[in-house]
Scaffold this active site. Structure first.
Site, short mmCIF file in Angstrom:
data_model
loop_
_atom_site.label_atom_id
_atom_site.label_comp_id
_atom_site.label_asym_id
_atom_site.label_seq_id
_atom_site.Cartn_x
_atom_site.Cartn_y
_atom_site.Cartn_z
N ASN A 79 0.85 -1.18 0.00
CA ASN A 79 0.00 0.00 0.00
C ASN A 79 0.89 1.24 0.00
O ASN A 79 2.13 1.14 0.06
CB ASN A 79 -0.99 -0.01 1.17
CG ASN A 79 -0.32 0.01 2.54
OD1 ASN A 79 0.74 0.64 2.73
ND2 ASN A 79 -0.91 -0.66 3.51
N ARG A 80 0.29 2.39 -0.07
CA ARG A 80 1.04 3.63 -0.20
C ARG A 80 2.01 3.85 0.95
O ARG A 80 3.18 4.21 0.75
CB ARG A 80 0.03 4.80 -0.29
CG ARG A 80 0.63 6.15 -0.56
CD ARG A 80 -0.48 7.15 -0.85
NE ARG A 80 -1.55 7.13 0.15
CZ ARG A 80 -2.71 7.75 0.02
NH1 ARG A 80 -2.96 8.43 -1.09
NH2 ARG A 80 -3.62 7.71 0.96
N GLU A 121 3.30 1.55 3.02
CA GLU A 121 4.36 0.54 3.01
C GLU A 121 5.42 0.87 1.98
O GLU A 121 6.63 0.72 2.22
CB GLU A 121 3.75 -0.83 2.73
CG GLU A 121 2.91 -1.37 3.89
CD GLU A 121 2.03 -2.54 3.51
OE1 GLU A 121 1.60 -3.26 4.42
OE2 GLU A 121 1.76 -2.73 2.30
N ASP A 140 -6.29 -7.90 0.80
CA ASP A 140 -6.45 -9.33 0.53
C ASP A 140 -7.26 -9.54 -0.74
O ASP A 140 -6.94 -10.40 -1.57
CB ASP A 140 -7.18 -10.02 1.70
CG ASP A 140 -6.42 -9.92 3.02
OD1 ASP A 140 -5.19 -9.72 2.98
OD2 ASP A 140 -7.06 -10.04 4.08
#
Length: 310
Positions: free
Chosen positions: A193-194, A196, A261
Site C-alpha cells: 500500500n502507499r 508501506e 487481501d
C-alpha cells in the site's frame, strides 16, 4: 474477459493466517470506571483473516485454492480449520503446540469498530520447515502462488519459496510487510500500500519521481511489476511497458480492513487465467471498490465482480 473461466485457475497461498472475531453490541452509556463506552454484546461472528482471507477471496471468485500456514493446538485453530473447509479451501494448517493461533478480536458498537485486541506468537522453526516441504510438493498443481506476509513469522523461508516457485515457472505475488523488501527479490509482483511503499523508497513529490523510484526498486529486486494501492487515489501498476493507473471506484467506504487481501486475490486469479496486466489490475481495483463497502474482512463473489465490471 469471461469471468466464467476463473474456475480454471489454481492458486496456492502461503502466509500468516488468523481468526478474526467480531463482538457486536449496543452502546448506551459511558463506563463510570473510565471514559470509555460500555458495549452490551448481542452477537458474535468469526471469519478467516490474514492469508486465510486471501484464500477465501480466491475461492469466492470460483478458483481452486490451497492454503498452507501454521496454527496452534487450540480452539481458535480448530475453528479456523472448519471455517476454511466450509469455504471449499484445500487447507494445510500445520499445528505448532508451542504457539497460540493468532486472533484479532474486534468490538463493534453502532456499526463502528471501538476496540481491537490481538493475540499472537511466532511459530517454531521445525514446523516452518515442514511447511516448506509441503509447499514444494504442492507447486506442480498450481498456476500461481500468493505469499501473504502479515509479519507474524509464518514466512521465514519466503526467499526459498520464491526461488522454488519461479524455478517451477509459477507466477509469484507477494503482499509485503515491513520496511525491508529485499526478502521478496525475484517475485513476479509485490503489492504494497502507499504507506508501506513510502517506508521503503521514501516520499515522492510527483508521479515522475514515484515512477523513477519504483523503477529503481523493481530493478534492484528483479520484479516484473509493482502494484501500489493508494486509497482514495486508486492504484498504480508499474512494469516494463510503463505504468497503469486506476482511479478509485466511487463507492461509499464502510470498512477498509482486508481490502488488500481482495486486491491480491483478484489480481492473482486474473493473471493465472491469462489476463493482461491492465485487465487484471482493473478487475482488482473494481473488486476493492466492492469489498470496502462491507463490514470487516469480507469477500467479493464472481457474480458481484462481474456485475461491477459491467
Amino acid at each position: 474477459m469471461d469471468l466464467g473461466s476463473l474456475s480454471a485457475a489454481r492458486l496456492l497461498i502461503v502466509g500468516d493466517v488468523m481468526l478474526d472475531r467480531y463482538w457486536f453490541g449496543d452502546v448506551e452509556r459511558i463506563s463510570p470506571e473510565a471514559p470509555v463506552p460500555v458495549v452490551k454484546v448481542t452477537r458474535r461472528e468469526e471469519r478467516p483473516g490474514g492469508a486465510a482471507n486471501v484464500a477465501r477471496n480466491v475461492a469466492a471468485l470460483g478458483a481452486r485454492v490451497g492454503l498452507l500456514s501454521v496454527v496452534g493446538n487450540d480452539e481458535a485453530g480448530r475453528a479456523l480449520q472448519k471455517l476454511l473447509e466450509d469455504s471449499r479451501i484445500d487447507v494445510g494448517l500445520h499445528v505448532d503446540p508451542a504457539i497460540s493461533t493468532t486472533v484479532k478480536l474486534r468490538v463493534i458498537g453502532r456499526q463502528q469498530q471501538l476496540l481491537r485486541i490481538d493475540f499472537e506468537t511466532s511459530p517454531s522453526h521445525e514446523v516452518l520447515r515442514a511447511k516448506l516441504v509441503e509447499f514444494e510438493s504442492r507447486l506442480p498443481d498450481c498456476d500461481a502462488v500468493i505469499l501473504s506476509d502479515y509479519g507474524k513469522g509464518g514466512l521465514t523461508h519466503i526467499g526459498e519459496m520464491i526461488r522454488l516457485a519461479r524455478a517451477a515457472g509459477k507466477k509469484v505475488l507477494v503482499d509485503p510487510k515491513g520496511d525491508d523488501f529485499s526478502k521478496y527479490a525475484g517475485a513476479t509482483v509485490i503489492t504494497p500500500n502507499r504507506g508501506e511503499l513510502r517506508a521503503v523508497i521514501g516520499r515522492w513529490h510527483d508521479e515522475d519521481e514515484l515512477a523513477r523510484k519504483v523503477a529503481r526498486l523493481r530493478s534492484e529486486l528483479c520484479l516484473e511489476a509493482l502494484l501500489v494501492t493508494r486509497s482514495e487515489e486508486g492504484m498504480s501498476l508499474f512494469h516494463a511497458a510503463g505504468a497503469v493507473h486506476q482511479q478509485a471506484v466511487a463507492r461509499e467506504v464502510f470498512d477498509v480492513s482486508g481490502a488488500g487481501d481482495t486486491v491480491i486475490a483478484t489480481l492473482a486469479v486474473m493473471l493465472a487465467c491469462g489476463a493482461s496486466w491492465s485487465d487484471a489490475v482493473h478487475a482488482a481495483n473494481v473488486a476493492a471498490g466492492v469489498v470496502v463497502g462491507k463490514l470487516g474482512t469480507a469477500v467479493v463473489s464472481c457474480a458481484e465482480l462481474d456485475a461491477a465490471l459491467r
